[in-house]
Design an enzyme around this catalytic site. Structure first.
Site, PDB file in Angstrom:
ATOM      1  CG  ASN A   1       9.634   9.562  25.306  1.00  0.00           C
ATOM      2  OD1 ASN A   1       8.861   8.983  26.065  1.00  0.00           O
ATOM      3  ND2 ASN A   1       9.257  10.562  24.533  1.00  0.00           N
TER       4      ASN A   1
ATOM      5  CG  HIS B   1      17.409  12.241  16.543  1.00  0.00           C
ATOM      6  ND1 HIS B   1      18.109  13.337  17.000  1.00  0.00           N
ATOM      7  CD2 HIS B   1      16.214  12.254  17.192  1.00  0.00           C
ATOM      8  CE1 HIS B   1      17.374  13.977  17.906  1.00  0.00           C
ATOM      9  NE2 HIS B   1      16.229  13.362  18.027  1.00  0.00           N
TER      10      HIS B   1
ATOM     11  CG  HIS C   1      17.605  18.278  18.136  1.00  0.00           C
ATOM     12  ND1 HIS C   1      16.669  18.257  17.136  1.00  0.00           N
ATOM     13  CD2 HIS C   1      17.096  17.516  19.136  1.00  0.00           C
ATOM     14  CE1 HIS C   1      15.633  17.507  17.507  1.00  0.00           C
ATOM     15  NE2 HIS C   1      15.882  17.037  18.734  1.00  0.00           N
TER      16      HIS C   1
ATOM     17  CG  ASP D   1      17.414  14.668  21.857  1.00  0.00           C
ATOM     18  OD1 ASP D   1      16.547  15.476  21.487  1.00  0.00           O
ATOM     19  OD2 ASP D   1      17.154  13.485  22.149  1.00  0.00           O
TER      20      ASP D   1
ATOM     21  CE1 TYR E   1      13.433  10.925  15.869  1.00  0.00           C
ATOM     22  CE2 TYR E   1      11.687  11.665  17.347  1.00  0.00           C
ATOM     23  CZ  TYR E   1      12.803  10.888  17.112  1.00  0.00           C
ATOM     24  OH  TYR E   1      13.304  10.086  18.103  1.00  0.00           O
TER      25      TYR E   1
END
Length: 293
Positions: free
Chosen positions: A249, A177, A27, A244, A153
């Protein structure tokens, strides 16, 4: 739109933990560069460029061989930057696209040829305006013919409402996640117990990375370890892990990807679990043609 501060570490540590041979970062993202691959007009954030060259350099630094690159919301449904990265290293990369629900079969076939192996459905309202569930269901039925899967997600408060829809999807479903659990509620909290119940269905897989987004205590994210470890031990053949990078963000701090790799030994405490998490499972999902070769 104002450019957000850089969210990726310019000099991550060399991990103390060395991943097994063939490890996959399952990811990660690429952003831009924006002057070549413009960001989507409807985006809700504008990242600092994080091009494929930086991703591939980080992968080598961390001791990983392969990457699964996930289309991020800042690029919308224009997968050009993703496809460019896949074509730059076709042997070691695979992709997850975000597509228009009216995309043609020919366009899907082109994505498949480039190395895309699934589509992402994003239900996080602060990042996107989620699409219609009936449209997502029709898309899942179309991609089943390609042998693709769906990435979803969402955040913990939305899980209960989404469960009936998720169960109708006719393909493998990978949850990003850990479904963003409420760490304050603990692993025995109602929502995370509900998540475990969903995972009892063998069509569901889960990514157990991203402690930097979930932690209340901050680095080294000890408070997130019990969540990831409980999933790895309960469903060892259906777990994936990823950095990730470049951490879009992130506002609390800039994660150190070397530290994130070091946490693997805590959430997957045995070599056997680490092998499944970092090599066997992602290879089975993204490089099935190489299994048994």
């Amino acid at each position: 739109m104002k450019i957000d501060p850089q969210t990726w570490h310019p000099d991550p540590k060399t991990p103390d933990y060395r991943p097994p041979v063939g490890a996959v970062d399952a990811h990660c993202h690429v952003f831009g560069p924006g002057d070549v691959f413009p960001y989507a007009p409807e985006r809700k954030y504008t990242p600092v460029d994080a091009p494929k060259e930086s991703l591939f350099a980080l992968r080598k630094h961390l001791g990983f061989q392969r990457s699964v690159i996930v289309q991020a919301s800042c690029h919308g449904k224009d997968n050009a930057a993703l496809i460019d990265a896949l074509k730059a290293d076709p042997e070691n990369t695979r992709g997850i696209a975000v597509v228009d629900l009216n995309i043609s079969d020919e366009e899907l076939a082109e994505l498949d040829a480039a190395g895309v192996r699934g589509v992402r459905f994003n239900f996080v309202k602060r990042l996107v305006d989620p699409g219609p569930k009936d449209g997502f269901l029709r898309m899942a039925e179309r991609i089943r013919k390609l042998g693709w899967h769906v990435i979803v997600y969402f955040e913990a408060p939305d899980l209960e409402e989404l469960i009936p829809f998720l169960k109708t999807l006719p393909v493998t479903v990978v949850i990003d996640h850990m479904g963003r659990p409420d760490v304050a509620a603990g692993v025995d909290g109602t929502s995370f117990r509900m998540f475990h119940e969903l995972m009892e269905d063998p069509k569901f897989w889960v990514k157990v990375g991203c402690p930097e987004r979930l932690s209340l205590s901050g680095p080294p994210y000890d408070d997130v370890v019990p969540f990831a470890r409980s999933l790895i031990e309960a469903y060892p053949d259906r777990v994936l892990w990823g950095t990730d990078w470049p951490h879009p963000n992130m506002k609390s701090h800039v994660p150190d990807d070397g530290l994130l790799v070091d946490r693997v030994a805590f959430i997957a405490p045995t070599p056997e679990l680490q092998q499944k998490l970092l090599v066997d499972n992602p290879m089975r999902l993204y490089w099935p043609e190489q299994q048994g070769a």
